[in-house]
Design an enzyme around this catalytic site. Structure first.
Site, PDB file in Angstrom:
ATOM      1  N   ARG A   1      13.129  46.224  82.962  1.00 35.12           N
ATOM      2  CA  ARG A   1      11.699  46.267  82.613  1.00 35.12           C
ATOM      3  C   ARG A   1      11.008  44.938  82.866  1.00 35.12           C
ATOM      4  O   ARG A   1       9.818  44.915  83.184  1.00 35.12           O
ATOM      5  CB  ARG A   1      11.528  46.674  81.153  1.00 35.12           C
ATOM      6  CG  ARG A   1      11.842  48.135  80.960  1.00 35.12           C
ATOM      7  CD  ARG A   1      11.610  48.567  79.547  1.00 35.12           C
ATOM      8  NE  ARG A   1      11.728  50.016  79.466  1.00 35.12           N
ATOM      9  CZ  ARG A   1      11.806  50.689  78.325  1.00 35.12           C
ATOM     10  NH1 ARG A   1      11.779  50.049  77.178  1.00 35.12           N
ATOM     11  NH2 ARG A   1      11.902  51.996  78.334  1.00 35.12           N
TER      12      ARG A   1
ATOM     13  N   LYS B   1      15.618  70.006  75.255  1.00 34.90           N
ATOM     14  CA  LYS B   1      14.817  71.018  74.559  1.00 34.90           C
ATOM     15  C   LYS B   1      13.635  71.554  75.351  1.00 34.90           C
ATOM     16  O   LYS B   1      12.893  70.792  75.964  1.00 34.90           O
ATOM     17  CB  LYS B   1      14.263  70.414  73.268  1.00 34.90           C
ATOM     18  CG  LYS B   1      15.340  70.066  72.275  1.00 34.90           C
ATOM     19  CD  LYS B   1      14.706  69.468  71.035  1.00 34.90           C
ATOM     20  CE  LYS B   1      15.774  69.167  69.989  1.00 34.90           C
ATOM     21  NZ  LYS B   1      15.160  68.455  68.866  1.00 34.90           N
TER      22      LYS B   1
ATOM     23  N   GLY C   1      13.466  58.971  80.229  1.00 32.70           N
ATOM     24  CA  GLY C   1      14.382  57.909  79.838  1.00 32.70           C
ATOM     25  C   GLY C   1      15.836  58.252  80.080  1.00 32.70           C
ATOM     26  O   GLY C   1      16.582  57.462  80.665  1.00 32.70           O
TER      27      GLY C   1
ATOM     28  N   GLY D   1       8.282  58.968  77.581  1.00 32.57           N
ATOM     29  CA  GLY D   1       7.220  59.796  77.010  1.00 32.57           C
ATOM     30  C   GLY D   1       5.914  59.705  77.788  1.00 32.57           C
ATOM     31  O   GLY D   1       5.204  60.706  77.944  1.00 32.57           O
TER      32      GLY D   1
HETATM   33  P1  ADP Z   1      14.760  62.808  79.432  1.00 34.04           P
HETATM   34  O1  ADP Z   1      14.837  61.611  78.510  1.00 34.04           O
HETATM   35  O2  ADP Z   1      15.304  62.498  80.804  1.00 34.04           O
HETATM   36  O3  ADP Z   1      13.394  63.422  79.448  1.00 34.04           O
HETATM   37  P2  ADP Z   1      15.766  64.562  77.355  1.00 34.04           P
HETATM   38  O4  ADP Z   1      15.518  63.511  76.339  1.00 34.04           O
HETATM   39  O5  ADP Z   1      14.912  65.780  77.315  1.00 34.04           O
HETATM   40  O6  ADP Z   1      15.759  63.926  78.835  1.00 34.04           O
HETATM   41  O7  ADP Z   1      17.260  65.147  77.226  1.00 34.04           O
HETATM   42  C1  ADP Z   1      18.398  64.344  77.328  1.00 34.04           C
HETATM   43  C2  ADP Z   1      19.504  64.892  76.485  1.00 34.04           C
HETATM   44  O8  ADP Z   1      19.767  66.259  76.803  1.00 34.04           O
HETATM   45  C3  ADP Z   1      20.805  64.172  76.708  1.00 34.04           C
HETATM   46  O9  ADP Z   1      21.163  63.496  75.513  1.00 34.04           O
HETATM   47  C4  ADP Z   1      21.809  65.262  77.046  1.00 34.04           C
HETATM   48  O10 ADP Z   1      23.060  65.097  76.427  1.00 34.04           O
HETATM   49  C5  ADP Z   1      21.108  66.493  76.514  1.00 34.04           C
HETATM   50  N1  ADP Z   1      21.608  67.716  77.177  1.00 34.04           N
HETATM   51  C6  ADP Z   1      21.604  68.018  78.480  1.00 34.04           C
HETATM   52  N2  ADP Z   1      22.208  69.203  78.715  1.00 34.04           N
HETATM   53  C7  ADP Z   1      22.621  69.688  77.515  1.00 34.04           C
HETATM   54  C8  ADP Z   1      23.315  70.861  77.082  1.00 34.04           C
HETATM   55  N3  ADP Z   1      23.699  71.784  77.952  1.00 34.04           N
HETATM   56  N4  ADP Z   1      23.564  71.009  75.760  1.00 34.04           N
HETATM   57  C9  ADP Z   1      23.174  70.061  74.889  1.00 34.04           C
HETATM   58  N5  ADP Z   1      22.510  68.926  75.222  1.00 34.04           N
HETATM   59  C10 ADP Z   1      22.236  68.736  76.529  1.00 34.04           C
HETATM   60 MG    MG Z   2      15.025  61.495  76.395  1.00 33.17          MG
END
Ligand code: ADP
Ligand code: MG
Length: 394
Positions: free
Chosen positions: A37, A198, A351, A374
């Site tokens: 960063r 989610k 992230g 975010g």
């Molecule tokens: P980003 O930060 O890239 O937007 P998220 O915060 O939405 O991503 O999601 C990341 C999390 O999703 C990780 O901690 C990962 O372990 C979890 N994850 C991915 N696939 C699964 C799964 N099949 N079951 C449970 N958790 C999952």
């Molecule tokens: Mg995340």
């Protein structure tokens, strides 16, 4: 979105500039342990210094929540920046007030200092107008290069702009340009990849991409919720029961739209989520008992790769499996490799996904990696980001 003024549009020479940066870096043993960063802000810092600005940087670090916390002082950040710039970056022990004013008054052209952690001040996260006015008081110009906090209306991202002119730094400008490109002027076929935990975190992004993209490839925990909405049982897999209705509605919308919504046809499953844990590949209907779907399977990865090969543009948020626990990073790795190998313009944000790609050493061949988590999601949702709205229009 209307175009915003940047440091390229204004005279900065001899100006006392407050520059908001996102130096919220991980620390270990009182040292900066990842300076990505800090490096991301260097182009703006270097241009401003070479043009004779009197530059003062400000950032938050961690979550002190308005309290002074010794372990969250900006000293380690100032030391690292000093090393990188090869030029002493003095750190003040205050954020605003008379000591800051006199230090700023003493700056020469091309000098640089950094303020103490903005979030030691209660007024920062509250966007308190008195604090914003004090923060702005010693300065002629505000430069915001902290895209990662642009979705927050804080004194140092939004409030200060009520008192001094506000323009974008080069990182902020690039983020806006690159993230807008896919939204407003996509090359087609445009393929969006969405993963992560989610559906509930990302409903608006899912809907936006469904209306925008030619293909929407879904993996991660999010895919489980869609598969459950289609009637799969999925054993002990993570999914959001209270989102089944919403996921069903999105599936129905996808039938009406031009976009192909592509869900996994096979999944890596395990009974015990641990590094190197035993796993099998199952179709969604085969998963029962205490088996959990934790990654996309090989056939799904091959199908996803087929879409990616034919794409002209790719946007990706969220890992496709539990990448923190290898081998369940392998779906994310295969897809990252396909994105890197493709000739498409590719933009990646989020992230956890960016952390996964860094850990896999697969960041080099991505066209643009957003520094926002975010903030990137809210930008893609089409929400107004207060830190961007506060900047002057062209
Ligand atoms: P980003 O930060 O890239 O937007 P998220 O915060 O939405 O991503 O999601 C990341 C999390 O999703 C990780 O901690 C990962 O372990 C979890 N994850 C991915 N696939 C699964 C799964 N099949 N079951 C449970 N958790 C999952
Ligand atoms: Mg995340």
């Amino acid at each position: 979105m209307s175009e915003k003024l940047s440091i390229e549009d204004v005279d900065v020479s001899g100006k006392k500039i407050l520059m908001r940066v996102d130096f919220n870096v991980p620390l270990e043993d009182g040292k900066v342990n990842d300076d990505t960063r800090i490096r991301a802000a260097l182009p703006t810092i270097e241009v401003l210094l070479s043009r004779g600005a009197k530059l003062v940087l400000a950032s938050h670090l961690g979550r002190p929540e308005g309290e002074y916390k010794t372990e969250l002082k900006m000293d380690p950040v100032a030391s690292r920046l000093t090393e990188i710039l090869g030029k002493t970056v003095k750190k003040l022990d205050q954020v605003a007030g008379p000591d800051v004013s006199s230090a700023v008054a003493g700056l020469g052209e091309g000098d640089i200092l950094i303020l103490e952690n903005l979030r030691f001040e209660k007024g920062e996260e509250k966007n308190d107008p008195d604090f914003a006015r004090q923060l702005a008081e010693p300065f002629d110009l505000f430069v915001n290069d902290a895209f990662g906090t642009a979705h927050r209306a804080h004194a140092s991202t939004a409030g200060v702009a009520d008192y001094i002119p506000a323009v974008a730094g080069l990182l902020m400008k690039k983020e806006i340009e690159e993230l807008t490109r896919a939204l407003e002027n996509p090359q087609r076929p445009l393929t969006a990849i969405l993963g992560g935990a989610k559906v509930s975190d990302k409903i608006n992004v899912i809907r936006r991409f469904l209306n925008l993209a030619d293909n929407l490839l879904v993996g991660g925990g999010m895919a489980n919720t869609f598969l459950a909405a289609e009637g799969s049982q999925l054993g002990a897999s993570f999914y959001e029961k209270d989102l089944l209705g919403e996921a069903g509605a999105l599936l129905a919308e996808s039938k009406e739209s031009r976009c192909n919504l592509v869900l996994p046809i096979d999944l890596a499953v395990t009974r015990e989520l641990k590094p190197g844990g035993y796993s099998e590949v199952m179709t969604p209907d085969q998963i029962d008992g205490d088996w959990k779907a934790v990654d996309i399977g090989p056939e799904t990865a091959a199908i996803f790769c087929g879409y990616l090969e034919e794409s002209a543009m790719i946007i990706w948020n969220g890992p496709l499996g539990v990448f923190e626990v290898p081998p369940f990073d392998s779906g994310t790795e295969l897809i990252a490799q396909a994105v890197a190998d493709s000739n498409a313009y590719s933009v990646v944000g989020g992230g956890d996904l960016v952390a996964a790609l860094s850990a896999l050493g697969l960041t080099r061949d991505i066209s643009f990696i957003s520094t926002g988590g975010g903030a990137t999601l809210e930008f893609w949702e089409g929400r107004e980001l207060p830190g961007i709205t506060a900047l002057q229009d062209k």
